[in-house]
Design a protein around this motif. Structure first.
Motif, PDB file in Angstrom:
ATOM      1  N   GLN A   1       6.618  13.087   1.428  1.00  0.00           N
ATOM      2  CA  GLN A   1       6.124  12.378   0.215  1.00  0.00           C
ATOM      3  C   GLN A   1       5.280  13.063  -0.567  1.00  0.00           C
ATOM      4  OE1 GLN A   1       7.349   9.655  -1.091  1.00  0.00           O
ATOM      5  NE2 GLN A   1       5.573   9.383  -2.475  1.00  0.00           N
ATOM      6  N   LEU A   2       4.277  13.788   0.250  1.00  0.00           N
ATOM      7  CA  LEU A   2       3.239  14.728  -0.578  1.00  0.00           C
ATOM      8  C   LEU A   2       3.835  15.660  -1.353  1.00  0.00           C
ATOM      9  CD1 LEU A   2       0.314  15.417  -0.855  1.00  0.00           C
ATOM     10  CD2 LEU A   2       0.236  16.587   1.460  1.00  0.00           C
TER      11      LEU A   2
ATOM     12  N   HIS B   1       0.685  -1.021  -0.004  1.00  0.00           N
ATOM     13  CA  HIS B   1      -0.029   0.181  -0.080  1.00  0.00           C
ATOM     14  C   HIS B   1       0.756   1.282  -0.028  1.00  0.00           C
ATOM     15  CE1 HIS B   1      -3.805   2.457   1.897  1.00  0.00           C
ATOM     16  NE2 HIS B   1      -3.291   2.598   0.534  1.00  0.00           N
ATOM     17  N   SER B   2       2.010   1.311   0.681  1.00  0.00           N
ATOM     18  CA  SER B   2       2.888   2.384   1.053  1.00  0.00           C
ATOM     19  C   SER B   2       3.434   2.459  -0.557  1.00  0.00           C
ATOM     20  CB  SER B   2       3.901   2.142   1.821  1.00  0.00           C
ATOM     21  OG  SER B   2       3.176   1.833   3.202  1.00  0.00           O
ATOM     22  N   ARG B   3       3.937   1.460  -1.152  1.00  0.00           N
ATOM     23  CA  ARG B   3       4.581   1.766  -2.490  1.00  0.00           C
ATOM     24  C   ARG B   3       3.388   2.198  -3.432  1.00  0.00           C
ATOM     25  NH1 ARG B   3       8.409   2.594  -4.279  1.00  0.00           N
ATOM     26  NH2 ARG B   3       8.459   1.456  -6.332  1.00  0.00           N
ATOM     27  N   GLN B   4       2.291   1.716  -3.327  1.00  0.00           N
ATOM     28  CA  GLN B   4       1.278   2.391  -4.239  1.00  0.00           C
ATOM     29  C   GLN B   4       1.075   3.941  -4.055  1.00  0.00           C
ATOM     30  OE1 GLN B   4      -2.031  -0.075  -3.494  1.00  0.00           O
ATOM     31  NE2 GLN B   4      -1.720  -1.741  -5.103  1.00  0.00           N
ATOM     32  N   LEU B   5       1.417   4.095  -2.992  1.00  0.00           N
ATOM     33  CA  LEU B   5       1.358   5.697  -2.389  1.00  0.00           C
ATOM     34  C   LEU B   5       2.470   6.463  -2.885  1.00  0.00           C
ATOM     35  CD1 LEU B   5      -0.672   5.616   0.822  1.00  0.00           C
ATOM     36  CD2 LEU B   5      -1.476   6.721  -1.428  1.00  0.00           C
ATOM     37  N   GLY B   6       3.347   5.711  -3.479  1.00  0.00           N
ATOM     38  CA  GLY B   6       4.834   6.126  -3.967  1.00  0.00           C
ATOM     39  C   GLY B   6       5.737   6.256  -3.006  1.00  0.00           C
ATOM     40  N   PHE B   7       5.618   5.847  -1.753  1.00  0.00           N
ATOM     41  CA  PHE B   7       6.810   6.058  -0.764  1.00  0.00           C
ATOM     42  C   PHE B   7       7.820   4.960  -1.323  1.00  0.00           C
ATOM     43  CE2 PHE B   7       3.193   7.012   1.758  1.00  0.00           C
ATOM     44  CZ  PHE B   7       3.633   8.071   2.609  1.00  0.00           C
TER      45      PHE B   7
END
Lengths: 142, 142
Positions: B88-89, B53-59
DNA sequence: GTACACCCTCTACCTGCTAGAGGTTCAAAG
DNA sequence: CTTTGAACCTCTAGCAGGTAGAGGGTGTAC
């Protein structure tokens, strides 16, 4: 006749990168001095500028290779170049959509953070529980 | 007890990727059968879901590592996780700005294509001549 | 008791560069 | 002419974040 360093400065490219482009066949093998150093002319300067500008626009090296092939042959129809550019545009639009969705989710996450300990952190909670995730981005836009 | 393949299906992760996460220490070394095959429990499923999930959010994997450390220790202050998320944002917003500029330029390029031969192709011309480029993006947002 | 899907390790590859080791060449200054 | 020193050379390895394949072993269902 330009040295590789001068060519690099003129185009904003690192020396290693120019040699790398040569290695993968994007740049031609240039003339050499007796001692074996590379020397470049105008054609190479133009070609490298083309490559760098295309990279700045996000084209992949493969796409650039296609564009250079087209560019080398003035009789081929323009729509090939056009379609490469449109493909690129589409990819960029897709990436933007995905980033937009991510931004929304991240904003929601950080705005809900209350500031206590990690045990009740909204950020970690959201990351832990995918079911709270509204979007269905398949993979990050890298 | 789940096999690696089942874990992969449940989290949308390729088997190779799970082994890769183990290799770089993001996932723990799991139990093994007598024959040496990996078997996973709930904790690992949750952890992998968190990672994905974190990867999907680009982390980045490094950021995820930090988040997992925080997550493992419920007494650390929440603002650490919060600041990772804000970072990240910010990155995502920067990428979006850059992509927006690229999109504008690409749109201009393809809209001006008249449809003749490559010898008078607008797309190639624009790529060739950097001076027509209005934006000054230093590098692509990847 | 065997078929066969799944698992194992290991190595190499992908994109698009970047960095460093260890050695050579060029051009200008003395 | 010689010397300095920046810039050049090749080669190898590394970064993120995986992916693919070779060559072989395991687990389970029929």
């Amino acid at each position: 006749m330009l040295t590789i360093g001068t060519l690099g400065k003129k185009t904003g490219t690192k020396v290693q990168t120019i040699r790398y482009y040569e290695q993968i066949g994007l740049m031609p093998e240039p003339e050499r001095t007796e001692g074996g150093q590379r020397r470049y002319g105008h054609a190479e300067l133009d070609r490298l500028a083309f490559i760098r500008h295309s990279r700045q626009l996000g084209f992949s090296l493969e796409a650039i290779r296609e564009l250079l092939d087209l560019s080398d042959d003035p009789d081929r129809p323009c729509h090939e170049a056009d379609s490469i550019a449109r493909r690129q545009l589409k990819q960029i639009e897709q990436r933007m959509e995905r980033l937009e969705a991510l931004r929304t989710e991240l904003e929601r996450m950080v705005h809900e953070c209350s500031g206590g300990n990690t045990s009740d952190c909204r950020v970690l909670e959201v990351l832990r529980d995918h079911s709270e995730c509204l979007t269905d981005h398949e993979d990050i836009g890298a």
